[in-house]
Design a protein around this motif. Structure first.
Motif, mmCIF file in Angstrom:
data_model
loop_
_atom_site.group_PDB
_atom_site.id
_atom_site.type_symbol
_atom_site.label_atom_id
_atom_site.label_comp_id
_atom_site.label_asym_id
_atom_site.label_seq_id
_atom_site.Cartn_x
_atom_site.Cartn_y
_atom_site.Cartn_z
ATOM 1 N N TYR A 300 0.829 -1.077 0.010
ATOM 2 C CA TYR A 300 -0.116 -0.082 -0.007
ATOM 3 C C TYR A 300 0.825 1.184 -0.032
ATOM 4 O O TYR A 300 0.603 2.203 -0.859
ATOM 5 N N ILE A 301 2.054 1.131 0.759
ATOM 6 C CA ILE A 301 2.902 2.527 1.084
ATOM 7 C C ILE A 301 3.431 2.788 -0.479
ATOM 8 O O ILE A 301 3.606 3.871 -1.000
ATOM 9 N N LEU A 302 4.048 1.589 -1.081
ATOM 10 C CA LEU A 302 4.527 1.670 -2.373
ATOM 11 C C LEU A 302 3.378 2.174 -3.716
ATOM 12 O O LEU A 302 3.816 2.995 -4.539
ATOM 13 N N TYR A 303 2.289 1.469 -3.430
ATOM 14 C CA TYR A 303 0.959 2.022 -4.506
ATOM 15 C C TYR A 303 0.900 3.507 -4.188
ATOM 16 O O TYR A 303 0.839 3.988 -5.218
ATOM 17 N N LYS A 304 0.872 4.092 -3.111
ATOM 18 C CA LYS A 304 0.634 5.281 -2.853
ATOM 19 C C LYS A 304 1.811 6.230 -3.348
ATOM 20 O O LYS A 304 1.388 7.356 -3.823
ATOM 21 N N LYS A 305 2.958 5.892 -3.445
ATOM 22 C CA LYS A 305 4.035 6.597 -3.897
ATOM 23 C C LYS A 305 4.191 6.556 -5.477
ATOM 24 O O LYS A 305 4.410 7.330 -6.349
ATOM 25 N N PHE A 306 3.890 5.193 -5.917
ATOM 26 C CA PHE A 306 4.273 4.897 -7.299
ATOM 27 C C PHE A 306 3.162 4.716 -8.396
ATOM 28 O O PHE A 306 3.094 4.552 -9.311
ATOM 29 N N GLY A 307 1.921 4.506 -7.667
ATOM 30 C CA GLY A 307 0.575 4.278 -8.417
ATOM 31 C C GLY A 307 0.744 2.880 -9.125
ATOM 32 O O GLY A 307 0.976 1.896 -8.506
ATOM 33 N N PHE A 352 5.417 -11.253 -4.200
ATOM 34 C CA PHE A 352 5.136 -9.775 -4.848
ATOM 35 C C PHE A 352 5.591 -8.400 -4.048
ATOM 36 O O PHE A 352 6.069 -7.661 -5.055
ATOM 37 N N ALA A 353 5.614 -8.358 -2.890
ATOM 38 C CA ALA A 353 6.072 -7.180 -2.322
ATOM 39 C C ALA A 353 7.801 -6.792 -2.435
ATOM 40 O O ALA A 353 7.990 -5.775 -2.834
ATOM 41 N N TYR A 354 8.378 -8.008 -2.589
ATOM 42 C CA TYR A 354 9.735 -8.202 -2.560
ATOM 43 C C TYR A 354 9.888 -7.671 -4.116
ATOM 44 O O TYR A 354 10.969 -6.866 -4.309
ATOM 45 N N MET A 355 9.371 -8.022 -5.168
ATOM 46 C CA MET A 355 9.477 -7.762 -6.504
ATOM 47 C C MET A 355 9.226 -6.286 -6.539
ATOM 48 O O MET A 355 10.037 -5.490 -7.304
ATOM 49 N N PHE A 356 8.010 -5.989 -5.923
ATOM 50 C CA PHE A 356 7.605 -4.513 -6.174
ATOM 51 C C PHE A 356 8.762 -3.670 -5.688
ATOM 52 O O PHE A 356 9.239 -2.615 -6.368
ATOM 53 N N THR A 357 9.241 -4.017 -4.358
ATOM 54 C CA THR A 357 10.129 -3.027 -3.594
ATOM 55 C C THR A 357 11.619 -2.806 -4.566
ATOM 56 O O THR A 357 12.180 -2.102 -4.629
ATOM 57 N N MET A 358 11.887 -4.192 -4.956
ATOM 58 C CA MET A 358 13.369 -4.291 -6.008
ATOM 59 C C MET A 358 13.231 -3.388 -6.788
ATOM 60 O O MET A 358 14.226 -2.872 -7.380
ATOM 61 N N SER A 359 12.100 -3.412 -7.645
ATOM 62 C CA SER A 359 11.828 -2.551 -8.773
ATOM 63 C C SER A 359 11.736 -0.981 -8.711
ATOM 64 O O SER A 359 12.139 -0.257 -9.370
ATOM 65 N N ILE A 372 8.152 1.544 5.681
ATOM 66 C CA ILE A 372 8.319 0.080 5.300
ATOM 67 C C ILE A 372 8.887 -0.809 6.348
ATOM 68 O O ILE A 372 8.440 -1.843 6.713
ATOM 69 N N ILE A 373 10.033 -0.351 6.976
ATOM 70 C CA ILE A 373 10.824 -0.952 8.017
ATOM 71 C C ILE A 373 10.032 -1.070 8.964
ATOM 72 O O ILE A 373 9.817 -2.188 9.604
ATOM 73 N N LEU A 374 9.211 -0.013 9.584
ATOM 74 C CA LEU A 374 8.414 -0.032 10.564
ATOM 75 C C LEU A 374 7.314 -1.082 10.681
ATOM 76 O O LEU A 374 6.902 -2.026 11.764
ATOM 77 N N VAL A 375 6.735 -1.297 9.613
ATOM 78 C CA VAL A 375 5.429 -2.169 9.382
ATOM 79 C C VAL A 375 6.064 -3.928 8.965
ATOM 80 O O VAL A 375 5.412 -4.605 9.207
ATOM 81 N N LEU A 376 7.450 -3.788 8.690
ATOM 82 C CA LEU A 376 7.715 -5.167 8.282
ATOM 83 C C LEU A 376 8.649 -5.857 9.334
ATOM 84 O O LEU A 376 8.492 -7.132 9.301
#
Length: 408
Positions: A300-307, A352-359, A372-376
């Motif tokens: 969700y955090i990544l989605y809010k930032k990158f759409g 999926f989250a790992y692939m998203f973050t690495m990209s 992200i660190i806080l929630v993981l």
């Protein structure tokens, strides 16, 4: 916040290195394990890990399903492959290709309990390496940020080391995921068809292939996906039993499992699930349901930032994650069904989250990374700690860590 580690990877290993590593793995298995972890980006690391898994299984006494299959394995001693296949207990315990061939092949060597467990663990770890880690290798050979590291650990530790005691299901699940990830990465349909090989391990994995097949032909209709997901949660948190509904369909008479088609058995299974969830140890029961919060919030955090950019690129994997989570919810009344497929959903969401973050890790701000660190952190630590606590008695066996096959 990217941790710089060397990603250099030797393409060729000289024979001297191979011989030295073989000796280390044979006489000092624990050192081989440490080397495989420390140098996990190197070509030899998977082989050291697999070698250690054989040793680990040798000293890890069969339990649960593996023990049941070992007892059956002993009754097949001296029987031909066809006789083993036609054995009444084979039909009851699993007539799929893998368990039958596994027992027959190991039986040609020895009926040793240690060997049976060692081979089962080796198959399990090998399929995990080649099914989960190898498709992700192009990502984890790169430098990783701290959020990426946490998600990578989530991928690894959402899989519990002792699941090889289940013998059939998880080995087959790794076969499916391995081919499905290759299908996602390459777009080649042949890998989707090859994922059906998972049914050679456990018949219930046909469900995974069926969902993947349906997902292949759906055209990104995410309103439909999210509608199904919402409906699945309504089913889960209501008293409605979806499995009871399926069992009542006359069209499935003679085809559905007895635990679904037989009303008295079905009610007993549902009652057992309710009692287990109410009185069982919540520390273990909530493991996956708590751990899944981490990658979902990170996504969700990544989605809010990158759409929608990443969702467009990997839409099939995202939609498949949603469908598997929905499938698990629909089967909530059956404890075994829910437990297995929710764990698969958890693993897929971490992938999926790992692939998203690495990209996108090079574009993440410090604030986004910290969030992200806080929630993981806590969910990933929970994934790591729970199996160690649950299996602490077996893990405290000194032979498991400071022995080898020659002085056992």
């Amino acid at each position: 916040m990217i941790i710089n580690k060397s990603s250099n990877n030797s393409t060729n290993l000289d024979w001297a290195t191979i011989i030295i590593l073989t000796i280390i793995a044979a006489f000092f298995p624990i050192i081989g394990l440490c080397l495989s972890v420390m140098f996990f980006r190197q070509k030899y690391a998977p082989w050291l890990f697999i070698a250690f898994s054989f040793y680990f299984g040798w000293f890890y006494a069969p339990q649960l399903d593996l023990l049941v299959h070992y007892e059956h394995f002993k009754t097949l001693n001296g029987k031909s492959l066809l006789q083993s296949w036609a054995d009444l207990n084979t039909i009851r315990l699993g007539k799929e290709v893998y368990p039958v061939l596994f027992k027959y092949t190991v039986g040609l060597i020895s009926d040793s309990q240690n060997l049976f467990s060692a081979c089962a663990c080796t198959v399990y770890s090998s399929l995990f390496v080649f099914g989960i880690l190898i498709p992700l290798y192009p990502l984890y050979k790169q430098n990783m940020s701290i959020p990426s590291w946490l998600l990578f650990l989530g991928v690894i530790f959402s899989v519990e080391f002792y699941w090889f005691l289940g013998f059939r299901f998880w080995s087959g699940a790794f076969v499916f995921i391995g081919f499905y990830l290759r299908y996602i990465n390459s777009g080649e349909s042949k890998y989707l068809w090859l994922s059906a090989l998972c049914t050679c391990f456990h018949y219930s994995l046909l469900t995974l292939f069926a969902v993947a097949f349906i997902n292949h032909f759906l055209q990104n209709n995410f309103y439909l996906y999210y509608g199904v997901l919402i409906a699945s949660f309504i089913i889960r948190f209501s008293n409605f039993s979806f499995l009871r509904f399926i069992g009542g369909l006359r069209i499935l008479d003679g085809y559905a499992k007895e635990t679904i088609s037989n009303e008295s058995i079905r009610i007993s299974v549902e009652k057992l699930a309710v009692e287990h969830r109410e009185f069982g140890n919540q520390f273990y029961l909530l493991r996956e349901q708590f751990a899944i919060i981490g990658p979902l919030i990170a996504i969700y955090i990544l989605y809010k930032k990158f759409g929608n950019s990443f969702f467009i690129k990997y839409n099939k994997l995202w939609s498949f994650c949603i469908l598997i989570l929905s499938l698990a919810n629909f089967g909530y009344s059956d404890l075994t069904f829910f437990d297995r497929f929710f764990k698969i959903a958890l693993l897929l969401f971490y992938i999926f989250a790992y692939m998203f973050t690495m990209s996108e890790q090079n574009k993440l701000t410090i604030k986004s990374q910290l969030n992200i660190i806080l929630v993981l952190t806590i969910p990933v630590l929970y994934l790591i700690i729970t199996p160690l606590v649950e299996q602490r008695e077996s893990l405290l066996d000194i032979k498991l860590w400071f022995s080898n096959l020659f002085i056992s």
